[in-house]
Design a protein around this motif. Structure first.
Motif, short mmCIF file in Angstrom:
data_model
loop_
_atom_site.label_atom_id
_atom_site.label_comp_id
_atom_site.label_asym_id
_atom_site.label_seq_id
_atom_site.Cartn_x
_atom_site.Cartn_y
_atom_site.Cartn_z
N GLU A 92 -0.61 -11.91 -12.66
CA GLU A 92 -0.12 -12.52 -13.60
C GLU A 92 0.66 -11.52 -14.44
O GLU A 92 0.51 -10.20 -14.23
N ASP A 93 1.71 -11.86 -15.23
CA ASP A 93 2.41 -10.64 -16.06
C ASP A 93 1.61 -10.02 -16.98
O ASP A 93 1.72 -8.88 -17.25
N ARG A 94 0.31 -10.49 -17.52
CA ARG A 94 -0.39 -9.96 -18.54
C ARG A 94 -1.64 -8.97 -17.89
O ARG A 94 -2.29 -8.35 -18.63
N VAL A 95 -1.30 -8.89 -16.43
CA VAL A 95 -2.51 -7.84 -15.85
C VAL A 95 -2.20 -6.53 -16.19
O VAL A 95 -1.14 -6.05 -16.66
N ASN A 96 -3.42 -5.77 -16.27
CA ASN A 96 -3.39 -4.43 -16.75
C ASN A 96 -2.85 -3.54 -15.23
O ASN A 96 -3.52 -3.60 -14.40
N VAL A 97 -1.64 -3.14 -15.29
CA VAL A 97 -1.29 -2.49 -14.06
C VAL A 97 -2.04 -1.25 -13.70
O VAL A 97 -2.10 -1.17 -12.43
N GLY A 98 -2.52 -0.53 -14.41
CA GLY A 98 -3.27 0.47 -14.20
C GLY A 98 -4.51 0.16 -13.08
O GLY A 98 -4.79 0.68 -12.30
N ARG A 99 -5.24 -0.78 -14.04
CA ARG A 99 -6.28 -1.30 -13.14
C ARG A 99 -5.88 -2.04 -11.81
O ARG A 99 -6.70 -2.14 -10.83
N LEU A 100 -4.77 -2.79 -11.88
CA LEU A 100 -4.13 -3.14 -10.72
C LEU A 100 -4.01 -2.14 -9.36
O LEU A 100 -4.36 -2.30 -8.32
N HIS A 101 -3.51 -1.21 -9.96
CA HIS A 101 -3.14 -0.11 -9.05
C HIS A 101 -4.46 0.84 -8.52
O HIS A 101 -4.62 0.79 -7.32
N LEU A 102 -5.39 0.71 -9.45
CA LEU A 102 -6.79 1.49 -9.30
C LEU A 102 -7.52 0.61 -8.21
O LEU A 102 -7.84 1.02 -7.10
N GLU A 103 -7.58 -0.79 -8.16
CA GLU A 103 -8.30 -1.75 -7.48
C GLU A 103 -7.47 -1.77 -6.19
O GLU A 103 -8.21 -2.05 -5.10
N GLY A 104 -6.40 -2.12 -6.39
CA GLY A 104 -5.40 -2.32 -4.96
C GLY A 104 -5.43 -1.08 -4.16
O GLY A 104 -5.65 -1.33 -2.95
N ARG A 105 -5.58 0.21 -4.66
CA ARG A 105 -5.75 1.39 -3.71
C ARG A 105 -6.91 1.23 -3.04
O ARG A 105 -6.97 1.80 -2.11
N ARG A 106 -7.89 0.88 -3.93
CA ARG A 106 -9.26 1.13 -3.09
C ARG A 106 -9.61 -0.04 -2.23
O ARG A 106 -9.79 0.48 -1.14
N ALA A 107 -8.97 -0.88 -2.29
CA ALA A 107 -9.06 -2.22 -1.25
C ALA A 107 -8.29 -1.93 -0.19
O ALA A 107 -8.79 -2.14 1.00
N GLY A 108 -7.03 -1.35 -0.54
CA GLY A 108 -6.25 -1.05 0.75
C GLY A 108 -6.97 0.05 1.64
O GLY A 108 -6.88 -0.32 2.79
N ALA A 109 -7.50 1.15 1.01
CA ALA A 109 -8.11 1.94 1.58
C ALA A 109 -9.30 1.56 2.57
O ALA A 109 -9.45 1.66 3.64
N ARG A 110 -10.23 0.44 1.91
CA ARG A 110 -11.21 -0.10 2.48
C ARG A 110 -10.93 -0.91 3.75
O ARG A 110 -11.32 -1.10 4.96
N ILE A 111 -9.73 -1.73 3.44
CA ILE A 111 -9.21 -2.80 4.47
C ILE A 111 -8.60 -1.78 5.69
O ILE A 111 -8.92 -2.03 6.82
N GLY A 112 -7.95 -0.67 5.36
CA GLY A 112 -7.25 0.11 6.24
C GLY A 112 -8.39 0.72 7.12
O GLY A 112 -8.20 0.80 8.32
N GLU A 113 -9.33 1.05 6.60
CA GLU A 113 -10.70 1.73 7.31
C GLU A 113 -10.85 0.74 8.22
O GLU A 113 -11.26 1.16 9.47
N LEU A 114 -11.35 -0.44 7.96
CA LEU A 114 -11.98 -1.42 8.66
C LEU A 114 -10.89 -1.68 9.80
O LEU A 114 -11.20 -1.86 11.04
N LEU A 115 -9.68 -2.27 9.59
CA LEU A 115 -8.52 -2.39 10.71
C LEU A 115 -8.40 -1.28 11.56
O LEU A 115 -8.02 -1.31 12.67
N ASP A 116 -8.39 -0.14 11.18
CA ASP A 116 -8.03 1.03 11.99
C ASP A 116 -9.27 1.25 13.05
O ASP A 116 -8.87 1.42 14.17
N ALA A 117 -10.31 0.99 12.62
CA ALA A 117 -11.72 1.18 13.25
C ALA A 117 -11.78 0.02 14.40
O ALA A 117 -12.19 0.19 15.48
N ALA A 118 -11.29 -1.08 14.10
CA ALA A 118 -11.27 -2.17 14.84
C ALA A 118 -10.30 -2.06 15.85
O ALA A 118 -10.44 -2.42 16.95
N GLU A 119 -8.98 -1.45 15.51
CA GLU A 119 -8.10 -1.16 16.62
C GLU A 119 -8.30 -0.24 17.59
O GLU A 119 -8.12 -0.21 18.64
#
Length: 159
Positions: free
Chosen positions: A100-127
């Protein structure tokens, strides 16, 4: 191909991410080729979003290359009613978040980067755990048996 258990883990991560950032309206993990890995995107076509993410990723990678700013990390698009953020998730995937437009963009980046790293580790290990495709040794050329005619083939299958 990613194992069912790994796909479930990725989906669980997307659901937890939406819990941590309540202003998220959708989350999608996709391959860089535009194929959906997992999604939690109510009201949004995940295949279409995944394809558009791959197209935007292609442009973003070219821009970072052309400007000498290194490999792709993230892309943020702001529309009149919200944000679309895409984060690198390992070597072969990306995480796209809708907010949503009212999201805290800093929080969005913080959580998005963390989740991207976790998902990437999982998918890279699976590959990495996936067996390599078998290659057949080169065959030596031998003389072929004569081809059967259509009449002979029909006879062979009709009997």
């Amino acid at each position: 191909m990613v194992a069912e258990e790994d796909l479930r883990t990725v989906l669980d991560e997307l659901v937890r991410l939406r819990t941590r950032v309540p202003q998220l309206t959708g989350a999608l993990a996709a391959g860089v080729d535009g194929l959906v890995v997992a999604h939690d995107t109510p009201g949004v076509d995940p295949e279409g979003l995944s394809a558009l993410t791959a197209a935007a990723l292609g442009v973003a990678v070219r821009v970072t290359d052309a400007t000498g700013h290194g490999g792709f990390r993230e892309l943020l698009v702001r529309g009149e009613r919200g944000y679309i953020a895409t984060y690198a998730a390992g070597r072969t995937a990306v995480l796209t978040l809708l907010a949503e437009d009212r999201v805290n963009v800093g929080r969005l980046h913080l959580e998005g980067r963390r989740a991207g790293a976790r998902i990437g580790e999982l998918l890279d290990a699976a590959e990495a755990a996936r067996p390599l495709p078998r290659t057949t040794p080169a065959r030596t050329r031998t003389s072929r048996a004569p081809r059967t005619t259509a009449a002979e083939a029909r006879t062979a299958t009709d009997s």
